[in-house]
Design a protein around this motif. Structure first.
Motif, short mmCIF file in Angstrom:
data_model
loop_
_atom_site.label_atom_id
_atom_site.label_comp_id
_atom_site.label_asym_id
_atom_site.label_seq_id
_atom_site.Cartn_x
_atom_site.Cartn_y
_atom_site.Cartn_z
N UNK A 1 0.85 -1.18 0.00
CA UNK A 1 0.00 0.00 0.00
C UNK A 1 0.89 1.23 0.00
N UNK A 2 0.28 2.38 -0.31
CA UNK A 2 0.98 3.67 -0.25
C UNK A 2 0.51 4.42 0.99
N UNK A 3 1.37 5.31 1.50
CA UNK A 3 1.02 6.16 2.63
C UNK A 3 1.29 7.61 2.24
N UNK A 4 0.25 8.44 2.35
CA UNK A 4 0.34 9.84 1.96
C UNK A 4 -0.04 10.73 3.14
N UNK A 5 0.69 11.81 3.34
CA UNK A 5 0.41 12.73 4.43
C UNK A 5 -0.84 13.55 4.13
N UNK A 6 -1.70 13.69 5.11
CA UNK A 6 -2.88 14.55 5.02
C UNK A 6 -2.61 15.94 5.59
N UNK A 7 -1.66 16.00 6.55
CA UNK A 7 -1.27 17.26 7.17
C UNK A 7 0.24 17.38 7.15
N UNK A 8 0.73 18.59 7.40
CA UNK A 8 2.16 18.74 7.67
C UNK A 8 2.48 17.99 8.96
N UNK A 9 3.68 17.45 9.05
CA UNK A 9 4.02 16.72 10.27
C UNK A 9 5.45 16.23 10.26
N UNK A 10 5.69 15.17 11.02
CA UNK A 10 7.02 14.58 11.11
C UNK A 10 6.90 13.07 11.21
N UNK A 11 7.80 12.38 10.51
CA UNK A 11 7.89 10.92 10.63
C UNK A 11 9.29 10.57 11.09
#
Length: 369
Positions: A224-234
């Motif tokens: 699967x793919x993972x896309x950010x919905x908000x600005x943030x940090x990983x």
């Protein structure tokens, strides 16, 4: 069909009373009481089942190898501890009345207990260093960390690489080979799978979530793919670090005979169990320093002395030996713990009222009885 017991019904049982809510949920399928009628045998002497039993209701008779008998009543102080914990069993357990008991897989309980106490110890250390303990605690609740030996958790935290991301960034791409996994420290992200051109949203990730680990564990492309919905940090953890940290470190261990030789040369027993367990029975002249407070209280130890760590299964003491070795102390664990000792050796080592030492706050120790 019996319903599982809830944590509040079991809070008096040692050492179950230190487990977290998530750990109780992991144990839920095992929290169903078993019922025996008067006269039925729960286990016999020499029984090899790796189960931890607690008496919940009724009266039980424990018959030891020498024929001596003890009656155990539910609700008593003694019933708050495991029944005849050594394997093979040192007693026969027979119901005197109708009884109910709780039977837990010992390996699962020991893993959860060691993890819980080790991570309490780590949080105390990180909190004292000014770290964001609330965030780290939510991170440590992630099931992936439960696969990591407790002694490796701090090393894993140290190897996480922070990356700033903005809304719309694709952190993982479906079909790519996995070379890392991520933890979401801030912001929101969604998991999307493309099947035959159809876009399917599988989940929205919350802070503390781990993603990308399945491709590492299964050695398969991303599913699967993972896309950010908000600005943030990983926080990124590379593949080589991930697998290196799944391996338990090697620590020094000794048999009871080797421990006796070291004691004659000035070594000291170090009991890393909970205080309730220590007070029930401990080695003579042992120092009590529970695993969850080990980092904070290690300053009370003599750097010139060798310490022999013990607990019931050997898992908590293995973690203690690793921590002490990292701090420069000479330490060994009692191989496989107290429960693996033959009855005569266990009885010779432990006493209910012999003196020892308790490590107290304020940098002092005091005698115990």
């Amino acid at each position: 069909m019996n319903e599982p017991l809830n944590p509040e019904q079991l809070r008096s049982l040692t050492p179950l009373n230190v487990l977290s809510e998530q750990q109780w949920r992991e144990l839920r399928s095992q929290l169903v009481p078993q019922h025996l009628l008067a006269g039925q045998v729960l286990f016999r002497q020499g029984d090899q089942a790796h189960l931890t039993y607690y008496l919940l209701t009724g009266e039980l008779q424990l018959i030891s190898l020498d024929g001596s008998e003890e009656v155990l009543r539910a609700g008593s102080e003694a019933s708050c501890h495991p029944l005849s914990p050594s394997v093979p069993r040192l007693h026969e357990a027979r119901a005197l009345t109708s009884i109910s008991v709780l039977a837990l897989e010992s390996s699962t309980l020991n893993r959860l207990l060691t993890w819980r106490l080790a991570y309490q110890d780590l949080l105390l250390e990180l909190g004292a260093a000014g770290e964001d303990v609330e965030w780290i605690e939510s991170l440590l609740e992630n099931p992936l960390f439960h696969k990591v030996p407790p002694s490796n958790v701090k090393a894993m935290l140290d190897r996480l690489q922070p990356l700033s991301v903005v809304a719309g960034d694709r952190v993982l791409q479906q079909g790519e080979q996995g070379d890392c996994c991520f933890f979401l420290k801030s912001g929101r992200a969604e998991v999307i799978r493309d099947e035959g051109g159809a876009r399917q949203v599988l989940a929205e990730l919350e802070v503390g979530a781990c993603f990308g680990e399945e491709a590492l564990l299964a050695d398969r492309p991303r599913n699967a793919s993972v896309t950010m919905l908000d600005d943030g940090m990983v926080l990124r953890l590379d593949r080589q670090d991930f697998f290196a940290l799944l391996k338990a470190p090697v620590v020094n261990e000794v048999s009871l005979g080797e421990a006796t030789r070291l004691l004659s040369q000035g070594a000291q027993w170090l009991d890393v169990r909970l205080q309730e367990e220590y007070e029930r029975a401990h080695a003579l002249q042992s120092l009590h320093m529970p695993l969850q407070l080990l980092r904070l209280k290690a300053r009370l130890l003599d750097p010139q002395r060798t310490y022999l760590c013990y607990c019931d299964s050997g898992k908590r003491s293995a973690n203690a030996v690793f921590l002490l070795s990292q701090m420069g102390f000479s330490a060994y664990l009692l191989r496989d713990g107290l429960d693996a000792l033959p009855a005569i050796q266990r009885d010779g080592l432990l006493c209910e009222s012999g003196s020892g030492y308790l490590a107290r706050s304020g940098g002092r120790t005091e005698r115990s009885r």
